[in-house]
Design a protein around this motif. Structure first.
Motif, PDB file in Angstrom:
ATOM      1  N   VAL A  75       0.829  -1.205   0.000  1.00  0.00           N
ATOM      2  CA  VAL A  75       0.000   0.000   0.000  1.00  0.00           C
ATOM      3  C   VAL A  75       0.865   1.258   0.000  1.00  0.00           C
ATOM      4  N   THR A  76       2.096   1.153   0.517  1.00  0.00           N
ATOM      5  CA  THR A  76       3.012   2.294   0.492  1.00  0.00           C
ATOM      6  C   THR A  76       3.300   2.728  -0.937  1.00  0.00           C
ATOM      7  N   VAL A  77       3.680   1.779  -1.792  1.00  0.00           N
ATOM      8  CA  VAL A  77       4.016   2.120  -3.179  1.00  0.00           C
ATOM      9  C   VAL A  77       2.761   2.456  -3.972  1.00  0.00           C
ATOM     10  N   LYS A  78       1.692   1.712  -3.751  1.00  0.00           N
ATOM     11  CA  LYS A  78       0.446   1.968  -4.477  1.00  0.00           C
ATOM     12  C   LYS A  78      -0.094   3.365  -4.172  1.00  0.00           C
ATOM     13  N   THR A  79      -0.038   3.754  -2.914  1.00  0.00           N
ATOM     14  CA  THR A  79      -0.509   5.087  -2.535  1.00  0.00           C
ATOM     15  C   THR A  79       0.424   6.165  -3.079  1.00  0.00           C
ATOM     16  N   GLU A  80       1.731   5.893  -3.065  1.00  0.00           N
ATOM     17  CA  GLU A  80       2.688   6.844  -3.637  1.00  0.00           C
ATOM     18  C   GLU A  80       2.408   7.053  -5.120  1.00  0.00           C
ATOM     19  N   LEU A  81       2.098   5.983  -5.826  1.00  0.00           N
ATOM     20  CA  LEU A  81       1.759   6.095  -7.245  1.00  0.00           C
ATOM     21  C   LEU A  81       0.536   6.981  -7.435  1.00  0.00           C
TER      22      LEU A  81
ATOM     23  N   THR B  47      -3.206  -6.219 -10.460  1.00  0.00           N
ATOM     24  CA  THR B  47      -3.206  -7.641 -10.156  1.00  0.00           C
ATOM     25  C   THR B  47      -2.310  -7.872  -8.942  1.00  0.00           C
ATOM     26  N   ALA B  48      -2.443  -9.037  -8.327  1.00  0.00           N
ATOM     27  CA  ALA B  48      -1.572  -9.370  -7.198  1.00  0.00           C
ATOM     28  C   ALA B  48      -0.113  -9.384  -7.650  1.00  0.00           C
ATOM     29  N   ASP B  49       0.154  -9.830  -8.882  1.00  0.00           N
ATOM     30  CA  ASP B  49       1.522  -9.834  -9.397  1.00  0.00           C
ATOM     31  C   ASP B  49       2.036  -8.412  -9.587  1.00  0.00           C
ATOM     32  N   ASP B  50       1.164  -7.501 -10.068  1.00  0.00           N
ATOM     33  CA  ASP B  50       1.549  -6.088 -10.189  1.00  0.00           C
ATOM     34  C   ASP B  50       2.053  -5.565  -8.856  1.00  0.00           C
ATOM     35  N   GLN B  51       1.252  -5.780  -7.838  1.00  0.00           N
ATOM     36  CA  GLN B  51       1.591  -5.202  -6.547  1.00  0.00           C
ATOM     37  C   GLN B  51       2.772  -5.923  -5.909  1.00  0.00           C
ATOM     38  N   SER B  52       2.888  -7.205  -6.117  1.00  0.00           N
ATOM     39  CA  SER B  52       4.066  -7.913  -5.604  1.00  0.00           C
ATOM     40  C   SER B  52       5.336  -7.353  -6.240  1.00  0.00           C
ATOM     41  N   ASP B  53       5.251  -6.985  -7.525  1.00  0.00           N
ATOM     42  CA  ASP B  53       6.396  -6.395  -8.212  1.00  0.00           C
ATOM     43  C   ASP B  53       6.746  -5.041  -7.603  1.00  0.00           C
ATOM     44  N   MET B  54       5.733  -4.237  -7.293  1.00  0.00           N
ATOM     45  CA  MET B  54       5.982  -2.955  -6.618  1.00  0.00           C
ATOM     46  C   MET B  54       6.685  -3.180  -5.276  1.00  0.00           C
ATOM     47  N   ILE B  55       6.172  -4.149  -4.534  1.00  0.00           N
ATOM     48  CA  ILE B  55       6.708  -4.435  -3.206  1.00  0.00           C
ATOM     49  C   ILE B  55       8.155  -4.907  -3.307  1.00  0.00           C
TER      50      ILE B  55
ATOM     51  N   ALA C  78      10.239   3.610  -6.901  1.00  0.00           N
ATOM     52  CA  ALA C  78       9.568   2.333  -7.168  1.00  0.00           C
ATOM     53  C   ALA C  78       8.265   2.558  -7.922  1.00  0.00           C
ATOM     54  N   ALA C  79       7.519   3.583  -7.537  1.00  0.00           N
ATOM     55  CA  ALA C  79       6.253   3.884  -8.214  1.00  0.00           C
ATOM     56  C   ALA C  79       6.496   4.297  -9.654  1.00  0.00           C
ATOM     57  N   ILE C  80       7.486   5.160  -9.879  1.00  0.00           N
ATOM     58  CA  ILE C  80       7.772   5.626 -11.235  1.00  0.00           C
ATOM     59  C   ILE C  80       8.286   4.481 -12.104  1.00  0.00           C
ATOM     60  N   ALA C  81       9.145   3.630 -11.535  1.00  0.00           N
ATOM     61  CA  ALA C  81       9.667   2.492 -12.294  1.00  0.00           C
ATOM     62  C   ALA C  81       8.532   1.578 -12.732  1.00  0.00           C
ATOM     63  N   TRP C  82       7.574   1.340 -11.833  1.00  0.00           N
ATOM     64  CA  TRP C  82       6.430   0.498 -12.204  1.00  0.00           C
ATOM     65  C   TRP C  82       5.612   1.164 -13.303  1.00  0.00           C
ATOM     66  N   MET C  83       5.410   2.471 -13.219  1.00  0.00           N
ATOM     67  CA  MET C  83       4.646   3.172 -14.257  1.00  0.00           C
ATOM     68  C   MET C  83       5.346   3.072 -15.606  1.00  0.00           C
ATOM     69  N   HIS C  84       6.674   3.167 -15.614  1.00  0.00           N
ATOM     70  CA  HIS C  84       7.416   3.044 -16.870  1.00  0.00           C
ATOM     71  C   HIS C  84       7.213   1.674 -17.500  1.00  0.00           C
ATOM     72  N   ASP C  85       7.132   0.640 -16.676  1.00  0.00           N
ATOM     73  CA  ASP C  85       6.963  -0.714 -17.191  1.00  0.00           C
ATOM     74  C   ASP C  85       5.506  -1.049 -17.501  1.00  0.00           C
ATOM     75  N   ASN C  86       4.585  -0.186 -17.087  1.00  0.00           N
ATOM     76  CA  ASN C  86       3.151  -0.477 -17.240  1.00  0.00           C
ATOM     77  C   ASN C  86       2.381   0.760 -17.695  1.00  0.00           C
ATOM     78  N   ALA C  87       2.921   1.425 -18.701  1.00  0.00           N
ATOM     79  CA  ALA C  87       2.311   2.680 -19.166  1.00  0.00           C
ATOM     80  C   ALA C  87       0.872   2.482 -19.643  1.00  0.00           C
ATOM     81  N   ASP C  88       0.592   1.325 -20.256  1.00  0.00           N
ATOM     82  CA  ASP C  88      -0.767   1.089 -20.741  1.00  0.00           C
ATOM     83  C   ASP C  88      -1.770   1.041 -19.593  1.00  0.00           C
TER      84      ASP C  88
END
Length: 322
Positions: free
Chosen positions: A48-54, A264-272, A285-295
């Motif tokens: 939730v830390t990374v998800k909320t930061e995003l 997905t659970a895998d999305d969030q596990s990757d953030m974690i 971490a939030a920005i890196a995930w956004m770069h990999d999941n722009a769609d």
């Protein structure tokens, strides 16, 4: 997992929310956004830390002023009901069912639905323990197994929904756990104990969940739960996005964004993993995930605008070079 019968389904709620937004001219919706503040509660959990930061970074890019406070779940629900917070992205059900139901009865919150698909909680053991024959919670309290586990279940902070569920199970002697010890420390404390046990090939049972990096780092098995101690459907869980009714009415545009966050659970596990294991700062971490999941980010912003009324996606795409 079935939602509470008194709640609209996610699809019905989405239609109603969309109808309300469509019924109001854009200028009116923007006029309602008369403040920029968005106050999030963030329990000390990496997902939730990374998800909320995003979410906060997206909102800030659109002209809002997000604030994040690290609070436990009990205080969070109280603060939401008193409009001292605006949003909470970690309403785990059924783990927080009692707190959730009490809060919803007051009529001050809006449930925007599940934001993580594939979440689950339950008794977790190392794979080698499952391969030794412990595949169900009913296997825990046999004389031999109980001794090997030290009659101890490891868990996270007291006062959390998971802690309350586990304590209720012990109080009712579910699976014979009435004379077992609960070691309730913190998420790092619990996983430190698991790490030590696994490194030494010792037996341990603890309160596990997905999404979390523990499922990537360790080879775990979740025990069957025929008595539904962790909830129906094998501990399958919803992770609800909750906002106050006052906030949703004053900020329909920001609410639309929060409503459309869906991982997905895998999305969030990757953030974690990025944040907790790779030790990336939460913003990176939030920005890196956004770069990999722009769609997926583009989907979050469908129909959302900046506070000035411009389409959100082009602004976010440029700001983060997506």
């Amino acid at each position: 997992m079935n939602a509470s019968p008194s709640l609209a389904t996610r699809s019905t709620r989405a239609v109603l929310l969309g109808a309300c937004l469509a019924a109001a001219p854009l200028g009116m919706a923007q006029a309602q956004d008369d403040t920029t503040e968005v106050r999030f509660s963030v329990p000390p959990w990496p997902g939730v830390t990374v998800k909320t930061e995003l979410a906060a970074q997206l909102l800030e890019t659109l002209g809002y002023s997000p604030q994040q406070e690290q609070l436990g779940t009990t205080i969070t629900y109280q603060a939401l009901n008193e409009n001292e917070l605006d949003a909470f992205l970690a309403g785990w059900l059924p783990a927080q069912q009692g707190m959730y139901d009490t809060a919803m009865e007051k009529g001050t919150l809006v449930d925007l639905g599940n934001n993580v698909d594939g979440a689950r909680i339950g008794f977790a053991v190392p794979r080698y323990v499952a391969e030794a024959g412990v595949t169900s919670a009913e296997d825990l309290d046999t004389p031999e197994n109980a001794e090997r586990f030290g009659r101890t279940v490891y868990s996270i902070e007291t006062g959390t929904g998971m802690s309350e569920q586990l304590n209720a199970g012990v109080d009712s002697d579910t699976y014979g756990l009435g004379d077992w010890e609960l070691s309730e420390t913190s998420t790092p404390g619990m996983l430190g104990a698991a790490d030590s046990a696994i490194n030494n090939q010792e037996w341990i049972v603890f309160a596990g969940w997905t999404p979390h990096w523990m499922n990537i780092k360790y080879d775990l098995a979740y025990l069957d739960d025929p008595k539904d101690l962790w909830g129906e459907d094998g501990g399958r869980s919803d992770v609800r996005t909750l906002v106050t009714k006052e906030f949703s009415e004053a900020h329909p545009n920001a609410t639309k964004l929060l409503d459309q966050l869906d991982f997905t659970a895998d999305d969030q596990s990757d953030m974690i993993r990025r944040y907790d294991q790779d030790e990336m700062p939460k913003d990176e971490a939030a920005i890196a995930w956004m770069h990999d999941n722009a769609d997926k980010v583009e989907g979050f912003l469908d129909g959302v605008t900046t506070r000035d009324g411009e389409p959100a996606w082009p602004v976010v795409k440029k700001a983060f070079d997506l």
